[in-house]
Write an enzyme that holds these catalytic residues in place. Structure first.
Site, PDB file in Angstrom:
ATOM      1  N   PHE A   1       0.738  -1.160  -0.042  1.00 42.91           N
ATOM      2  CA  PHE A   1       0.155  -0.071  -0.023  1.00 42.91           C
ATOM      3  C   PHE A   1       0.927   1.382   0.243  1.00 42.91           C
ATOM      4  O   PHE A   1       0.442   2.279  -0.202  1.00 42.91           O
ATOM      5  CB  PHE A   1      -0.943   0.056   1.168  1.00 42.91           C
ATOM      6  CG  PHE A   1      -0.276   0.644   2.551  1.00 42.91           C
ATOM      7  CD1 PHE A   1      -0.041   1.900   2.696  1.00 42.91           C
ATOM      8  CD2 PHE A   1       0.195  -0.518   3.446  1.00 42.91           C
ATOM      9  CE1 PHE A   1       0.663   2.145   3.906  1.00 42.91           C
ATOM     10  CE2 PHE A   1       0.712  -0.154   4.610  1.00 42.91           C
ATOM     11  CZ  PHE A   1       1.039   1.200   4.991  1.00 42.91           C
TER      12      PHE A   1
ATOM     13  N   SER B   1       5.187  -6.992   3.630  1.00 45.39           N
ATOM     14  CA  SER B   1       5.551  -7.287   4.749  1.00 45.39           C
ATOM     15  C   SER B   1       6.313  -8.543   4.786  1.00 45.39           C
ATOM     16  O   SER B   1       6.379  -9.417   3.697  1.00 45.39           O
ATOM     17  CB  SER B   1       4.634  -7.502   5.748  1.00 45.39           C
ATOM     18  OG  SER B   1       3.561  -8.512   5.458  1.00 45.39           O
TER      19      SER B   1
ATOM     20  N   CYS C   1       9.602   1.336   3.477  1.00 46.85           N
ATOM     21  CA  CYS C   1      10.538   0.121   4.072  1.00 46.85           C
ATOM     22  C   CYS C   1      11.957   0.813   4.099  1.00 46.85           C
ATOM     23  O   CYS C   1      12.849   0.048   4.576  1.00 46.85           O
ATOM     24  CB  CYS C   1      10.330  -0.703   2.818  1.00 46.85           C
ATOM     25  SG  CYS C   1      11.222  -0.160   1.378  1.00 46.85           S
TER      26      CYS C   1
HETATM   27  P1  NAD Z   1       1.116  -6.919   3.006  1.00 50.58           P
HETATM   28  O1  NAD Z   1       2.259  -7.580   3.276  1.00 50.58           O
HETATM   29  O2  NAD Z   1       0.126  -6.848   4.096  1.00 50.58           O
HETATM   30  O3  NAD Z   1       0.552  -6.897   1.625  1.00 50.58           O
HETATM   31  C1  NAD Z   1       1.371  -6.543   0.369  1.00 50.58           C
HETATM   32  C2  NAD Z   1       0.576  -7.374  -0.710  1.00 50.58           C
HETATM   33  O4  NAD Z   1       0.141  -8.597  -0.181  1.00 50.58           O
HETATM   34  C3  NAD Z   1      -0.960  -6.718  -0.929  1.00 50.58           C
HETATM   35  O5  NAD Z   1      -0.996  -6.725  -2.244  1.00 50.58           O
HETATM   36  C4  NAD Z   1      -1.884  -7.698  -0.398  1.00 50.58           C
HETATM   37  O6  NAD Z   1      -3.103  -7.690  -0.825  1.00 50.58           O
HETATM   38  C5  NAD Z   1      -1.121  -9.064  -0.308  1.00 50.58           C
HETATM   39  N1  NAD Z   1      -1.363  -9.713   0.883  1.00 50.58           N
HETATM   40  C6  NAD Z   1      -1.706  -9.414   2.014  1.00 50.58           C
HETATM   41  N2  NAD Z   1      -1.726 -10.376   3.061  1.00 50.58           N
HETATM   42  C7  NAD Z   1      -1.854 -11.587   2.327  1.00 50.58           C
HETATM   43  C8  NAD Z   1      -1.811 -12.964   2.546  1.00 50.58           C
HETATM   44  N3  NAD Z   1      -2.376 -13.456   3.845  1.00 50.58           N
HETATM   45  N4  NAD Z   1      -1.585 -13.825   1.508  1.00 50.58           N
HETATM   46  C9  NAD Z   1      -1.365 -13.694   0.168  1.00 50.58           C
HETATM   47  N5  NAD Z   1      -1.367 -12.031  -0.104  1.00 50.58           N
HETATM   48  C10 NAD Z   1      -1.430 -11.333   0.895  1.00 50.58           C
HETATM   49  O7  NAD Z   1       2.097  -5.335   3.020  1.00 50.58           O
HETATM   50  P2  NAD Z   1       1.591  -4.008   3.124  1.00 50.58           P
HETATM   51  O8  NAD Z   1       0.829  -3.547   4.562  1.00 50.58           O
HETATM   52  O9  NAD Z   1       0.757  -3.684   1.889  1.00 50.58           O
HETATM   53  O10 NAD Z   1       2.730  -2.962   2.833  1.00 50.58           O
HETATM   54  C11 NAD Z   1       3.611  -2.603   4.080  1.00 50.58           C
HETATM   55  C12 NAD Z   1       4.839  -3.478   4.178  1.00 50.58           C
HETATM   56  O11 NAD Z   1       5.501  -3.443   2.908  1.00 50.58           O
HETATM   57  C13 NAD Z   1       5.897  -3.155   5.307  1.00 50.58           C
HETATM   58  O12 NAD Z   1       6.434  -4.242   5.804  1.00 50.58           O
HETATM   59  C14 NAD Z   1       7.119  -2.426   4.416  1.00 50.58           C
HETATM   60  O13 NAD Z   1       8.461  -2.735   4.910  1.00 50.58           O
HETATM   61  C15 NAD Z   1       6.969  -3.173   2.819  1.00 50.58           C
HETATM   62  N6  NAD Z   1       7.656  -2.820   2.080  1.00 50.58           N
HETATM   63  C16 NAD Z   1       8.949  -3.191   1.722  1.00 50.58           C
HETATM   64  C17 NAD Z   1       9.504  -2.636   0.465  1.00 50.58           C
HETATM   65  C18 NAD Z   1      10.825  -3.193   0.221  1.00 50.58           C
HETATM   66  O14 NAD Z   1      11.087  -2.603  -0.871  1.00 50.58           O
HETATM   67  N7  NAD Z   1      11.436  -4.097   0.713  1.00 50.58           N
HETATM   68  C19 NAD Z   1       8.866  -1.397  -0.094  1.00 50.58           C
HETATM   69  C20 NAD Z   1       7.813  -0.961   0.317  1.00 50.58           C
HETATM   70  C21 NAD Z   1       7.126  -1.706   1.281  1.00 50.58           C
END
Ligand code: NAD
Length: 491
Positions: free
Chosen positions: A151, A228, A283
């Site tokens: 997000f 995440s 992140c």
């Molecule tokens: P999230 O893991 O909750 O969601 C990411 C994606 O996964 C979304 O499209 C969501 O629909 C999907 N998803 C969620 N739960 C799922 C499940 N149980 N099974 C399968 N798919 C699922 O992450 P978020 O809250 O949207 O984003 C924030 C996180 O992303 C933070 O931890 C941040 O550090 C990380 N992030 C990392 C980077 C990087 O480059 N390392 C960049 C941006 C964000």
């Protein structure tokens, strides 16, 4: 209320799933769209993947110089629509409009870098590896590639992958975060105009079931995930189980070390920007600030002043420097983490919980928060907060600071502020993180470099962006050729 549609095979389709979840403006709670969410999205996934697979063979045959022409058009369209896209990002994610514009500029830089694919895709050739025999490598596309996005950067993160994937001759299915799906819908309306054949780029909405269907679909060849750590680990394992190539970028807990010879004023300004930019929902946000040596008190005071004066509010209002966090649940989780830090023995230097933001009383706001003397073995120091919270700790020297960093499970970023080249050199060599900043607060690689998370911040081999993206989105074919003269037909 508008229910967002999927973009499949060049056409907008109503989802097979009738259940939806609401997209809310985090500053106002205004209900701005509904997004399909549920098990019937599996059928949408199949339709999108079939369309992408159907377009793959012909697209792979288009010469690479022609494949990048639509990207030049996309760059221009993104620039022309920058303002509208930035407002959309602010409305659905909460970040300020200036931050949204910055994010879109990073997206455009990736489009520009992917325009170099005709050069980047070139390969090695060895003449005469044995007498009369030549050997060379051809880079060919994989087929259907998928991006699953988080997000916090609705306008940027899909661009770490999409332009490279299609320039390399693949077709693409994007699943944006269900929390911020509108920006990519608008981007798809621009992509519609750039002259790509139908099916080359597709978009499907949804949540867990949609992701699972993408991970399991036999026609999907590669998965690029950002989110995440918990879900990144899951996506990596499940994708691999189903035979996909996977790159999965996860969460972070980023340390920043300040040595006594750092410039006080610049350092404290840069660190507060790093901690509180995008309300800490990056992140690459600095989180644990390590004050080394005997100037810790002065730096603490400077950080306090810089944090206290930061203007929090609605990201579309002029002068606002920090917006809300994404959801009520997120706000509550961050408040609980602050409370747990206090319970562990940290001192609450600046408490940003429950601020009054006039006119936006329902928003998910937190103001900048600082905890000092945070215990090194507690939960707060290890947990990704993803909110506007700074944790201060004091250590004696650069060796202790590096040892502290190297105990961290994550490895997205580590930064050092110093005037000493020798310490900087030691730090960049020994710190256990994939993106290093020296007198930099957010070590975000430019598009031509890989976004190099390590440890629990990344699962896979090849990262997003730059040459890594070209390698990820192509497979190598080695050819060994012999053309004996006597076999040639005589004319
Ligand atoms: P999230 O893991 O909750 O969601 C990411 C994606 O996964 C979304 O499209 C969501 O629909 C999907 N998803 C969620 N739960 C799922 C499940 N149980 N099974 C399968 N798919 C699922 O992450 P978020 O809250 O949207 O984003 C924030 C996180 O992303 C933070 O931890 C941040 O550090 C990380 N992030 C990392 C980077 C990087 O480059 N390392 C960049 C941006 C964000």
């Amino acid at each position: 209320m508008e229910i967002l549609k999927n973009y499949i095979n060049g056409t907008w389709h109503v989802s097979r799933e009738v259940r939806t979840i609401a997209v809310l403006n985090p500053a106002t709670q205004e209900h701005i769209a509904d997004v399909p969410y549920g098990s019937e999205t599996v059928k949408d996934v199949d339709q999108a993947v079939q369309a992408a697979a159907g377009a793959a063979t012909a697209w792979a045959q288009v010469p690479v110089m022609q494949r990048v022409q639509p990207l030049y058009r996309l760059k221009v369209l993104l620039e022309e629509h920058l303002d509208d896209l930035a407002e959309t990002i602010t409305k659905e994610s909460g970040k300020t409009k200036a931050e949204a514009i910055g994010e879109l500029q990073r997206a455009i830089e990736n489009v520009e870098t992917a325009c170099a694919t005709p050069l980047l895709m070139q390969s090695e050739f060895s003449e005469n590896i044995a007498r009369g025999i030549d050997e060379f490598v051809i880079r060919q596309p994989l087929g259907v590639c998928v991006c699953i996005a988080p997000f916090n950067f609705p306008g940027m993160i899909p661009f770490w992958f999409l332009p490279y994937a299609i320039a390399c001759g693949n077709t693409f299915v994007l699943k944006p975060s269900e929390k911020v799906p509108i920006t990519m819908e608008k981007v798809m309306k621009l992509i519609e105009k750039i002259g790509l054949p139908e099916g080359v780029v597709n978009l499907v909405h949804g949540g867990k079931e949609t992701v699972d269907a993408l991970l399991e679909h036999p026609l999907v060849k590669a998965i690029s995930f950002v989110g995440s750590t918990q879900i990144a680990r899951y996506v990596y394992a499940k994708g691999a189980q189903h035979g996909k190539r996977v790159q999965a970028q996860g969460g972070a807990k980023n340390p920043v070390v300040v040595l006594p010879d750092a410039d006080l004023e610049t350092t404290s300004r840069i660190i507060t920007d790093s901690v509180y930019g995008c309300a800490g929902q990056r992140c690459l946000a600095a989180s644990n600030i390590v004050l080394v040596g005997d100037r810790g008190g002065e730096i603490k005071d400077a950080l306090y002043e810089a944090a206290r004066s930061r203007v929090t509010g609605y990201g579309l209002v002029d002068n606002v420097e920090m917006g809300p966090v994404i959801s009520k649940e997120s706000k509550q989780r961050i408040e609980q983490l602050i409370a747990s830090g206090v319970a562990e023995g940290a001192s609450l230097l600046l408490d940003g919980r429950s601020p009054a933001i006039t006119g936006f009383e329902d928003g998910n706001f937190l103001k900048p928060t600082i905890l000092s003397d945070v215990p090194l073995d507690g939960k707060l120091i290890k947990t990704e907060i993803f909110g506007p919270v700074m944790s201060l700790i004091n250590l004696q020297n650069v060796e202790e600071a590096i040892a502290f960093i190297n105990r961290n499970n994550y490895g997205n970023m580590a930064c050092l502020f110093t005037g000493s080249g020798a310490n900087a050199r030691k730090f960049r060599s020994e710190a256990n993180a994939g993106n290093i900043g020296i007198n930099i607060g957010v070590a975000a690689p430019m598009a031509q470099f890989p976004f190099s998370g390590w440890n629990d911040s990344f699962f896979g081999d090849l990262h997003g962006q730059g040459r890594h993206a070209i390698e990820f989105f192509t497979q190598t074919k080695v050819v060994i050729e012999r053309w004996p003269k006597e076999w040639s037909r005589k004319f």
